[in-house]
Design an enzyme around this catalytic site. Structure first.
Site, mmCIF file in Angstrom:
data_model
loop_
_atom_site.group_PDB
_atom_site.id
_atom_site.type_symbol
_atom_site.label_atom_id
_atom_site.label_comp_id
_atom_site.label_asym_id
_atom_site.label_seq_id
_atom_site.Cartn_x
_atom_site.Cartn_y
_atom_site.Cartn_z
ATOM 1 N N GLU A 243 -4.071 -5.197 0.791
ATOM 2 C CA GLU A 243 -2.720 -5.004 1.739
ATOM 3 C C GLU A 243 -3.964 -4.027 2.485
ATOM 4 O O GLU A 243 -4.219 -3.108 1.887
ATOM 5 C CB GLU A 243 -1.509 -4.428 1.358
ATOM 6 C CG GLU A 243 -0.436 -5.363 1.651
ATOM 7 C CD GLU A 243 0.925 -4.975 0.783
ATOM 8 O OE1 GLU A 243 1.404 -3.572 0.752
ATOM 9 O OE2 GLU A 243 1.658 -5.528 0.538
ATOM 10 N N GLU B 70 3.499 -11.076 8.115
ATOM 11 C CA GLU B 70 4.234 -10.611 6.757
ATOM 12 C C GLU B 70 5.441 -9.629 7.825
ATOM 13 O O GLU B 70 5.585 -9.053 7.967
ATOM 14 C CB GLU B 70 3.998 -9.198 5.961
ATOM 15 C CG GLU B 70 5.018 -9.416 4.736
ATOM 16 C CD GLU B 70 4.798 -9.081 3.492
ATOM 17 O OE1 GLU B 70 3.099 -9.383 3.294
ATOM 18 O OE2 GLU B 70 4.716 -7.837 2.709
ATOM 19 N N ARG C 257 -3.632 7.128 -3.385
ATOM 20 C CA ARG C 257 -2.523 7.258 -4.453
ATOM 21 C C ARG C 257 -2.250 6.504 -5.598
ATOM 22 O O ARG C 257 -1.969 6.990 -6.922
ATOM 23 C CB ARG C 257 -1.212 7.771 -4.243
ATOM 24 C CG ARG C 257 -0.436 6.700 -3.216
ATOM 25 C CD ARG C 257 0.829 6.877 -3.221
ATOM 26 N NE ARG C 257 0.536 7.433 -1.824
ATOM 27 C CZ ARG C 257 1.063 7.723 -0.334
ATOM 28 N NH1 ARG C 257 2.662 7.293 -0.985
ATOM 29 N NH2 ARG C 257 1.179 8.396 0.478
ATOM 30 N N HIS D 219 9.384 -6.132 0.788
ATOM 31 C CA HIS D 219 9.662 -4.145 1.494
ATOM 32 C C HIS D 219 11.480 -4.448 1.201
ATOM 33 O O HIS D 219 11.975 -5.332 1.275
ATOM 34 C CB HIS D 219 9.686 -3.907 3.188
ATOM 35 C CG HIS D 219 8.650 -2.420 2.337
ATOM 36 N ND1 HIS D 219 9.253 -1.389 1.768
ATOM 37 C CD2 HIS D 219 7.307 -1.669 1.754
ATOM 38 C CE1 HIS D 219 9.193 -0.306 1.792
ATOM 39 N NE2 HIS D 219 7.729 -0.043 1.322
ATOM 40 N N HIS E 122 -2.116 -2.578 -2.697
ATOM 41 C CA HIS E 122 -2.100 -1.751 -1.118
ATOM 42 C C HIS E 122 -3.336 -0.930 -1.764
ATOM 43 O O HIS E 122 -3.548 0.861 -2.498
ATOM 44 C CB HIS E 122 -1.490 -1.509 -0.798
ATOM 45 C CG HIS E 122 -1.067 -0.131 0.718
ATOM 46 N ND1 HIS E 122 0.348 -0.036 1.271
ATOM 47 C CD2 HIS E 122 -2.372 -0.044 1.348
ATOM 48 C CE1 HIS E 122 -0.427 1.002 1.999
ATOM 49 N NE2 HIS E 122 -1.372 0.364 2.449
ATOM 50 N N HIS F 88 1.898 0.067 -8.251
ATOM 51 C CA HIS F 88 3.027 0.563 -9.210
ATOM 52 C C HIS F 88 2.602 0.440 -10.889
ATOM 53 O O HIS F 88 2.532 2.128 -11.528
ATOM 54 C CB HIS F 88 4.435 0.933 -9.160
ATOM 55 C CG HIS F 88 5.065 0.958 -7.175
ATOM 56 N ND1 HIS F 88 4.172 2.506 -7.028
ATOM 57 C CD2 HIS F 88 5.112 0.373 -6.637
ATOM 58 C CE1 HIS F 88 4.836 2.143 -5.041
ATOM 59 N NE2 HIS F 88 5.194 1.416 -5.816
ATOM 60 N N ASN G 23 3.289 -7.535 -6.597
ATOM 61 C CA ASN G 23 2.134 -6.470 -5.827
ATOM 62 C C ASN G 23 2.264 -4.975 -7.269
ATOM 63 O O ASN G 23 3.315 -5.018 -7.667
ATOM 64 C CB ASN G 23 3.111 -5.797 -4.453
ATOM 65 C CG ASN G 23 2.232 -4.598 -4.811
ATOM 66 O OD1 ASN G 23 2.005 -3.318 -5.691
ATOM 67 N ND2 ASN G 23 2.696 -4.320 -2.932
ATOM 68 N N ARG H 152 -4.432 2.168 -1.120
ATOM 69 C CA ARG H 152 -3.985 3.717 0.675
ATOM 70 C C ARG H 152 -4.902 3.998 0.748
ATOM 71 O O ARG H 152 -5.879 4.545 0.286
ATOM 72 C CB ARG H 152 -3.186 4.395 0.189
ATOM 73 C CG ARG H 152 -1.295 3.527 0.289
ATOM 74 C CD ARG H 152 -0.715 3.829 -0.185
ATOM 75 N NE ARG H 152 0.140 4.783 0.828
ATOM 76 C CZ ARG H 152 0.859 4.600 1.629
ATOM 77 N NH1 ARG H 152 1.791 3.797 1.274
ATOM 78 N NH2 ARG H 152 0.983 5.499 2.230
ATOM 79 N N THR I 152 5.496 1.934 3.058
ATOM 80 C CA THR I 152 5.302 1.549 4.199
ATOM 81 C C THR I 152 6.413 1.476 4.659
ATOM 82 O O THR I 152 7.208 1.073 4.674
ATOM 83 C CB THR I 152 4.278 0.163 4.224
ATOM 84 O OG1 THR I 152 3.987 0.203 3.318
ATOM 85 C CG2 THR I 152 4.146 0.162 5.880
HETATM 86 N N1 PXP Z 1 4.955 -6.332 2.504
HETATM 87 C C1 PXP Z 1 3.784 -5.059 2.320
HETATM 88 C C2 PXP Z 1 2.828 -5.396 3.143
HETATM 89 C C3 PXP Z 1 4.197 -3.824 1.505
HETATM 90 O O1 PXP Z 1 3.743 -2.768 1.948
HETATM 91 C C4 PXP Z 1 4.622 -3.222 -0.077
HETATM 92 C C5 PXP Z 1 4.564 -1.931 0.009
HETATM 93 O O2 PXP Z 1 3.242 -1.614 -0.853
HETATM 94 C C6 PXP Z 1 5.286 -4.427 0.023
HETATM 95 C C7 PXP Z 1 5.483 -5.709 0.596
HETATM 96 C C8 PXP Z 1 6.301 -4.695 -1.497
HETATM 97 O O3 PXP Z 1 7.439 -3.867 -1.499
HETATM 98 P P1 PXP Z 1 8.367 -3.294 -2.008
HETATM 99 O O4 PXP Z 1 7.421 -2.399 -3.350
HETATM 100 O O5 PXP Z 1 8.656 -2.546 -1.792
HETATM 101 O O6 PXP Z 1 8.709 -4.699 -3.276
#
Ligand code: PXP
Length: 244
Positions: A74, A155, A53, A194, A47, A14, A11, A49, A105
């Site tokens: 996402e 998930e 952001r 997550h 994601h 960031h 992901n 959003r 999330t």
């Molecule tokens: N899975 C989902 C559905 C999420 O919303 C997120 C955060 O955007 C993640 C995984 C990844 O989480 P993390 O950034 O804490 O690794």
């Protein structure tokens, strides 16, 4: 322990967070896609959003063109996001709950309260050839409701596991193990994610039924010190039990 087969979706939200902090053209989002794929990511997750952001609409369209593995988008289960997803056609679409004020999330989808809307979105995306995943709490009754809505993938939220310690964390791990087995026996593909980092990922990656992990924040945080490619490689090694 199982043979290592769990795949990794990286992901890169960031990377965009850093860019949006100053509205600069850098760091290069497309460059981040190239880097994580070069390092062996099995897929790229982002994601979009509602408050935009971090990831922007243009990032998602550009990512669709660029990604050579798979794009996992996402999004909240809203009409606006459904229209974007139908236009972009990601390979996977993970429906997540979204609150404007949250830092990330916070919980899984309330599939009981929003069954109608989620079911309609699953059907529309499914018809468009997008594989839908529902981000849910690792609980059997939630998995059964998700299965009834027609999504092929769930998930499992690992946030509580990630925050817990000691015996509490072992209990959360058992909960996720049981949920993954339950999902698999219901014919669903169990993914998880997550809050995972190199120090806590191994036990989740080792769960026999878990197919793919989606990990973002800790990989981008590691990248500050070692670069994005190396951060992805270190995460893959940690998933295999090497170097947490
Ligand atoms: N899975 C989902 C559905 C999420 O919303 C997120 C955060 O955007 C993640 C995984 C990844 O989480 P993390 O950034 O804490 O690794």
């Amino acid at each position: 322990m199982k043979q290592y087969t769990t795949t990794l979706g990286v992901n890169i939200d960031h990377v965009a967070t850093l860019r949006q902090a100053r509205r600069t053209p850098y760091p290069d989002f497309a460059g981040a896609i190239e880097a994580v794929e070069r390092a062996g990511a099995d897929g790229v997750t982002m994601h979009l959003r509602e408050d935009r952001r971090h990831v922007q609409d243009a990032d998602v369209y550009a990512a669709r063109e660029k990604i050579t593995t798979h794009l996992n988008l996402e999004m909240a289960p809203t009409d606006e996001m459904l229209n974007i997803a139908l236009d972009v056609r990601p390979d996977y679409c993970c429906l997540v709950p979204e609150k404007r004020e949250e830092l990330t999330t916070e919980g899984g989808l309330d599939v009981a309260a929003h069954a109608g809307r989620i079911g309609d979105i699953c059907a529309a995306l499914g018809e468009a050839g997008v594989l839908v995943s529902l981000f849910i709490e690792p609980a059997p009754q939630v998995i059964d409701r998700a299965a009834a809505l027609g999504a092929p993938i769930v998930e499992l939220h690992t946030g509580e596991y990630a925050l817990a310690e000691g015996g509490g964390q072992r209990r959360q791990l058992r909960r996720i193990e049981a949920a993954a087995a339950h999902a698999a026996s219901a014919g669903l593909q169990p993914n998880a994610g997550h809050g995972l980092h190199r120090g806590n990922v191994r036990a989740i990656a080792a769960i026999a039924a878990v197919a793919e992990l989606n990990i973002g924040h800790s990989i981008v945080a590691d990248a500050v010190f070692c670069g994005l490619e190396e951060a992805v490689r270190r995460m893959r090694a940690a998933m295999r039990g090497n170097g947490g």
